[in-house]
Write a protein that holds these residues in place. Structure first.
Motif, mmCIF file in Angstrom:
data_model
loop_
_atom_site.group_PDB
_atom_site.id
_atom_site.type_symbol
_atom_site.label_atom_id
_atom_site.label_comp_id
_atom_site.label_asym_id
_atom_site.label_seq_id
_atom_site.Cartn_x
_atom_site.Cartn_y
_atom_site.Cartn_z
ATOM 1 N N ASP A 50 0.247 1.262 -3.454
ATOM 2 C CA ASP A 50 -0.562 0.139 -3.337
ATOM 3 C C ASP A 50 -0.605 0.237 -1.611
ATOM 4 O O ASP A 50 -1.034 -0.845 -1.259
ATOM 5 N N MET A 51 -0.651 1.323 -0.880
ATOM 6 C CA MET A 51 -1.037 1.207 0.485
ATOM 7 C C MET A 51 0.383 0.923 1.207
ATOM 8 O O MET A 51 0.341 1.343 2.496
ATOM 9 N N TYR A 258 -13.944 3.320 -3.693
ATOM 10 C CA TYR A 258 -13.546 2.648 -2.387
ATOM 11 C C TYR A 258 -12.962 1.201 -2.942
ATOM 12 O O TYR A 258 -12.114 0.661 -2.199
ATOM 13 N N GLN A 259 -13.612 0.447 -3.718
ATOM 14 C CA GLN A 259 -13.451 -0.827 -4.032
ATOM 15 C C GLN A 259 -11.843 -0.849 -4.337
ATOM 16 O O GLN A 259 -11.135 -1.789 -3.961
ATOM 17 N N ARG A 260 -11.723 -0.034 -5.493
ATOM 18 C CA ARG A 260 -10.180 0.055 -6.015
ATOM 19 C C ARG A 260 -9.241 0.310 -4.840
ATOM 20 O O ARG A 260 -8.240 -0.285 -4.719
ATOM 21 N N PHE A 262 -9.392 -0.131 -1.209
ATOM 22 C CA PHE A 262 -9.480 -1.018 0.027
ATOM 23 C C PHE A 262 -9.486 -2.407 -0.376
ATOM 24 O O PHE A 262 -9.339 -3.119 0.597
ATOM 25 N N GLU A 263 -10.028 -2.744 -1.693
ATOM 26 C CA GLU A 263 -10.261 -4.114 -1.952
ATOM 27 C C GLU A 263 -9.133 -4.596 -2.739
ATOM 28 O O GLU A 263 -8.720 -5.742 -2.700
ATOM 29 N N TYR A 264 -8.709 -3.821 -3.554
ATOM 30 C CA TYR A 264 -7.663 -4.080 -4.384
ATOM 31 C C TYR A 264 -6.221 -3.376 -4.355
ATOM 32 O O TYR A 264 -5.414 -3.463 -5.238
ATOM 33 N N PHE A 265 -6.097 -2.499 -3.003
ATOM 34 C CA PHE A 265 -4.770 -1.932 -2.789
ATOM 35 C C PHE A 265 -4.334 -1.128 -3.872
ATOM 36 O O PHE A 265 -3.332 -0.748 -4.085
ATOM 37 N N ASP A 266 -5.494 -0.602 -4.715
ATOM 38 C CA ASP A 266 -5.028 0.387 -5.763
ATOM 39 C C ASP A 266 -5.049 1.716 -5.350
ATOM 40 O O ASP A 266 -5.895 2.581 -6.170
#
Lengths: 303, 430
Positions: A50-51, A258-260, A262-266
């Motif tokens: 999750d980053m 990208y959304q997964r 950087f937006e959802y830490f996925d």
């Protein structure tokens, strides 16, 4: 023929070291910025990274989740296939037509070439995407023109049915680099072929199909592969112009990835998505290569 | 031999410089030669906020010559993506503007924010006298992860001229959802513009639930807090009905809006707009002469629905090497009246009573309006729900998408409500 034996071992070790020293900037960059991230992302695709936390091994879970319980994944896949499937042929045909036209131009060809190549230079940039948003916005230039000539205006970016087309047009418009490669290919076709065929009575259309196209097929193959890869990996237009909307109608695969990430830490899931895309692109490239046996002609083969 | 040595040292230097380039950011926020500490600070906001914040930073630097602040700012779109990328590189700014609710919880979950409790205890950040409920909003799992920049509340902004043109009055804030529908319709018929802006589900569906006595998430944040999908169906249908009558726009219009300064209410194209009270500054400054009023959101039980929220928080990242200096900026922000003289109510109404009193003498028209409104909400509100799970930013994103699908007619209201529930279950089960 006399074969010169390889040099004696003298000094070779030293030479190698010098060589490696000189290419070391590339090697370091290649291993630390290319090979390592690629392998690391493969590893991450099997984790729930999750980053920030430590990645936990979860096996194939990301992949099964992608294929069985993520409708947005399939939606983005569909959008991307449609986008690549429509936009790539449009760009190639357009690039070829312009290249053919330029091939005939004698004066100021450099100027035209530059002007037509310009959209590709700035094309992928944020600035052009923002301009596109303005052009196709409700109060944008495109609607103003339509209104001025008495046609009904339309919410191009707001309508799920048309938003993707604005991105396709944007992609097609950046035909410059393919065009230049086509142009180079056209210049390489010997004039004598055309002269000979016109003596035999072939018109320009016939010449195009029996001389130009067959001799251009290697270039067409190259451009097709490059453009298909680019088409699948498109990101900026949908990110900037529409941000995937309305209702995910322009949610390109890479944007969803990208959304997964950087937006959802996925990040684990996004890495898995990246590998799926890699496989898809590899399959397509392989298919195009395989098919090329049937339609690409190299002059050397025809002897 | 010497040659070999030279070559290897050359390689070593190259390797070192590559590695240094990878971790260059640490040096950037280190100490300069004269003992000046450089802090990185980020925030999101409108242009007016960017200008104000830079003025505030200048005022801070004048009083604290040993600290220099490098600022990075964007609009709200993209802010948290940028932060996520920085977080993954362990490169978060020293001071970051943080959002209450889903984002704070997400960052708390990943232990990215510093616990400010010791810095408050040793007096670096003076929050003496700030109400406990307000401080509570920056806490998660017993740690103080953010200091609120000010107090905020959902607001029904309305264009007074347009409302009057339709012969209506709503200054007391007592109006039901049915009245909202009537008003929006009447105004759009009267003026030819939209009666209201389409509601944003991310904030307003939660309010809608609270007003009906329900919560978006359950007590322990493991699932939805409401049982009956009919509530979401009602919410969708209300918007659909208004859209059909032309009283609110659909998303094709909403998507063209480029920021608060460009909102329909600012352009005189909609009479109502439900958003956060601190956005009054941006709305008023772009609305020109249009008189914009503020009142409570509709609903029979809006006392129960309304709540005070920290407008946003100042947080210090766990990775920061200059936590104390960062805390000094936060202290300055909370306790220096200059900050609010410059920034007005743009980051909410000051959390300290002394500051509020000191300011009250010469408030701008907008700020006076906002202060009064926050006072009105203080009397007519219930505590905020802070049981947002770390997944809530994804869940609210899904709600937004489903709202779009419903408004575009690709899903019926019932299908939308069902899909939202199943999506939430799927996301929570991961």
């Amino acid at each position: 023929m006399k074969v010169t034996p390889p040099n004696k071992k003298l000094n070779t070790g030293n030479k190698n070291v010098t060589g490696y020293a000189f290419i070391s900037p590339f090697l370091i960059g290649f291993f630390s910025l290319t090979i390592f991230p690629i392998l690391y992302s493969l590893y991450l695709s099997f984790t729930d990274f999750d980053m920030m936390g430590t990645p936990n091994w979860i096996g194939l879970e990301n992949y099964t989740r992608m294929f069985t319980s993520d409708p947005t994944f399939w939606k983005s896949m569909k959008v991307t296939f449609f986008y690549a499937g429509v936009a790539v042929p449009i760009r190639l045909v357009f690039a070829l037509l312009v290249a053919l036209a330029l091939n005939k131009v004698v004066e100021m060809v450099g100027l035209y070439r530059t002007l037509l190549y310009l959209p590709s230079v700035v094309g992928g940039s944020i600035a052009v995407s923002i301009m596109w948003r303005q052009l196709f916005g409700n109060d944008g230039a495109f609607n103003s023109i339509l209104a001025a000539i008495g046609l009904p205006t339309h919410s191009w970016l707001g309508d799920p049915g048309t938003a993707i087309w604005t991105l396709i047009v944007l992609y097609g418009w950046q035909f410059g680099s393919s065009m230049l490669i086509f142009l180079a290919g056209l210049r390489n076709i010997p004039k004598t072929f055309y002269e000979a065929s016109s003596v035999d009575g072939a018109g320009p259309i016939r010449q195009f199909f029996i001389i130009t196209i067959p001799l251009l097929t290697p270039v067409i193959l190259f451009n097709t592969i490059m453009q298909v890869i680019q088409g699948f990996m498109a990101f900026t237009p949908s990110f900037v112009v529409t941000n995937g909307g309305p209702v995910n109608s322009t949610l390109l695969y890479v944007l969803y990835m990208y959304q997964r990430a950087f937006e959802y830490f996925d990040m684990g899931y996004a890495s898995a998505m990246a590998w799926v895309m890699l496989v898809i692109i590899a399959i397509f490239t392989a298919l195009i290569f395989k098919s090329s046996e049937h339609w690409v002609h190299y002059e050397s083969d025809t002897k | 031999m010497i040659k070999k040595f030279l070559i290897f040292s050359l390689m070593a230097v190259m390797l070192a410089s590559v590695l240094a380039a990878c971790s260059g950011s640490e040096e950037a926020s280190g100490e300069d030669e004269e003992g000046v500490t450089t802090l990185r600070m980020t925030w999101w906001g409108s242009q007016s906020r960017h200008d104000q914040t830079q003025e505030i930073i200048k005022a801070f630097e004048e009083e604290n010559p040993d600290i220099k602040i490098e600022s990075e700012f964007t609009g709200f779109d993209g802010y948290f993506e940028k932060m996520a990328a920085q977080a993954s590189g362990n490169n978060l700014p020293d001071i970051m503007q943080q959002n209450f609710g889903e984002y704070l919880n997400q960052y708390a979950d990943k232990e990215l924010l510093a616990d400010l409790t010791p810095l408050v205890e040793d007096g670096t950040i003076d929050v003496e006298g700030v109400s406990e409920t307000i401080m509570e909003s920056g806490k998660k799992d017993g740690k103080l992860l953010g200091i609120p920049t000010g107090t905020n509340a959902l607001t029904a902004f309305y264009n007074k001229d347009m409302v009057e043109a339709a012969g209506l009055d709503l200054s007391d804030g007592e109006w039901t959802w049915e009245e909202y529908e009537e008003y929006a319709t009447a105004i759009s018929e009267e003026t030819g513009e939209y009666g209201a802006r389409l509601m944003e589900p991310k904030n307003l569906f939660e309010y809608y639930l609270r007003e009906k006595g329900e919560k978006l998430f359950n007590e322990d944040g493991t699932g939805l807090g409401y049982e009956d999908d009919q509530l979401l169906v009602d919410y969708f249908e209300r918007n659909l009905a208004l859209e059909e009558k032309g009283a609110v726009p659909n998303y094709d219009t909403i998507q063209q809006i480029k920021g608060v300064e460009d909102e329909l209410i600012v352009r005189g194209e909609a009479a109502f707009d439900f958003r956060w009270s601190n956005q009054a500054t941006a709305l008023d400054s772009s609305a020109g002469g249009k008189p914009i009023g503020m009142t409570l959101l509709p609903g029979e039980n809006n006392d129960q629905g309304m709540y005070l929220k920290p407008a946003m928080l100042w947080s210090v990242s766990e990775s920061s090497e200059h936590k104390e200096e960062a805390a000094r900026f936060i202290d300055f922000f909370v306790n220096n009246v200059k900050v609010y003289e410059i920034g007005g109510s743009d980051r909410g109404v000051p959390i300290k009573e002394e500051i509020r009193e000191e300011l009250s003498a010469d408030l701008s028209e907008t700020d006076k309006k906002v202060f009064e409104y926050i006072e009105m909400v203080t009397e007519h509100s219930s505590p905020i729900d802070s049981n947002f799970p770390p997944e809530s930013s994804e869940i609210l994103g899904e709600l937004q998408k489903i709202d779009e699908l419903v408004m575009y007619g690709e899903l019926s209201a019932e299908e939308g409500a069902e899909q939202f529930r199943s999506t939430v279950e799927r996301v929570m089960a991961r």
